[in-house]
Scaffold this active site. Structure first.
Site, PDB file in Angstrom:
ATOM      1  N   CYS A  73      -8.024   5.699  -7.833  1.00  0.00           N
ATOM      2  CA  CYS A  73      -7.661   7.016  -7.309  1.00  0.00           C
ATOM      3  C   CYS A  73      -8.946   7.763  -6.951  1.00  0.00           C
ATOM      4  O   CYS A  73      -9.795   7.997  -7.834  1.00  0.00           O
ATOM      5  CB  CYS A  73      -6.886   7.766  -8.386  1.00  0.00           C
ATOM      6  N   CYS A 181      -8.005   7.945   0.214  1.00  0.00           N
ATOM      7  CA  CYS A 181      -6.992   8.100  -0.839  1.00  0.00           C
ATOM      8  C   CYS A 181      -6.306   6.748  -0.920  1.00  0.00           C
ATOM      9  O   CYS A 181      -5.999   6.146   0.121  1.00  0.00           O
ATOM     10  CB  CYS A 181      -5.993   9.196  -0.454  1.00  0.00           C
TER      11      CYS A 181
HETATM   12  N1  DGL Z   1      -4.085   8.014  -4.690  1.00  0.00           N
HETATM   13  C1  DGL Z   1      -4.822   9.185  -4.846  1.00  0.00           C
HETATM   14  C2  DGL Z   1      -6.214   9.191  -4.354  1.00  0.00           C
HETATM   15  O1  DGL Z   1      -6.775   8.137  -4.150  1.00  0.00           O
HETATM   16  C3  DGL Z   1      -4.224  10.413  -5.405  1.00  0.00           C
HETATM   17  C4  DGL Z   1      -3.403  11.197  -4.483  1.00  0.00           C
HETATM   18  C5  DGL Z   1      -2.816  12.397  -5.155  1.00  0.00           C
HETATM   19  O2  DGL Z   1      -2.234  12.248  -6.224  1.00  0.00           O
HETATM   20  O3  DGL Z   1      -2.934  13.485  -4.610  1.00  0.00           O
HETATM   21  O4  DGL Z   1      -6.786  10.226  -4.136  1.00  0.00           O
END
Ligand code: DGL
Length: 252
Positions: A73, A181
């Site tokens: 993440c 993301c």
């Molecule tokens: N998958 C996420 C990232 O890489 C998080 C997205 C989120 O929860 O806002 O930032």
């Protein structure tokens, strides 16, 4: 030979795009994937909130005796990894960052769009990376709520939102798109449909190589295992999430 599992987490199922790369590079390892969908999206939370969520997840992985923890993440990495490294100096904590350095290394003269959550774009960590490698041909695009729409699989809303979000970039001749993301690689086709033939960059492969080197150096690879196991846990105990997660994992 170390058969302890590797912990991987995200604010939902988006980190599946990182786990796929880990499995390709280290197919003999066992993985525990933690999807914190109860607190999704992280991208619109405060720094302290994200630190608290991540701290709890790290403790969950410690209780499961994980030998390394992957922040699958970008947002959690941007807001919490420095604090967590200070708090847990003995753990292998591996972060995910928007792959903007790859533009510098492989496509320095290309017109680039960096897409990420508002929290990632605004973070000091990302701003430092961006200013360090700035190619003067880059647009930064904070995408509020996009990860959440992907997480919920709301196809129609997603398509119209994306069209609106990317409309003003359609005539800018974007060549490279950094998917900052971990949810976004799941919609790369939709992005292409709007922007045309762009090349995508994300951190997955680099993270897998980095973790492999760390485990190799510390003699912690699980060399004798014949088959891996992937265990899935979701903080809102949502069975549908689990199904979607494994569908994406086997598709890759
Ligand atoms: N998958 C996420 C990232 O890489 C998080 C997205 C989120 O929860 O806002 O930032």
């Amino acid at each position: 030979m170390d058969n302890r599992p590797i912990g991987v987490f995200d604010s939902g199922i988006g980190g599946v795009t990182i786990l796929s790369c880990l499995l390709l590079k280290m197919p003999r390892e066992n993985y525990i994937y933690y999807s914190d969908s109860k607190h999704n999206p992280y991208g619109e939370k405060t720094k302290q909130e994200v630190i608290d969520f991540v701290d709890k997840i790290i403790n969950y992985f410690i209780a499961k005796d994980c030998k390394a923890i992957v922040f699958a993440c970008n947002t959690a990495t941007a807001l919490a990894i420095d604090e967590m490294r200070k708090k847990y100096p003995d753990l292998h904590l591996i972060g995910t960052e928007p792959a903007y350095k790859m533009i510098h290394d492989y496509a320095p003269n290309t017109k680039t769009l960096v897409m990420a959550t508002p929290a990632t774009i605004e973070s000091e960590r990302f701003q430092n990376l961006y200013h360090h490698y700035d190619n003067q041909k880059t647009y930064l695009l904070a995408c509020p709520n996009l990860a959440h729409l992907i997480e919920e699989g709301e196809e129609e809303k997603l398509t119209s939102y994306l069209q609106e979000l990317l409309e003003s970039y359609q005539n800018k001749k974007i060549e490279s798109v950094v998917l900052g993301c971990t949810h976004y690689p799941l919609i790369s086709e939709k992005i292409k449909n709007i922007l045309g033939e762009v090349k995508f960059y994300d951190g997955g492969k680099g993270i897998a190589n980095h973790l492999f080197r760390i485990l190799e150096t510390n003699q912690q690879l699980n060399l004798n295992n014949v088959k891996n196991a992937v265990y899935f846990e979701d903080s809102s105990h949502n069975r549908q999430k689990e199904e979607r997660f494994f569908t994406f994992l086997t598709k890759k």
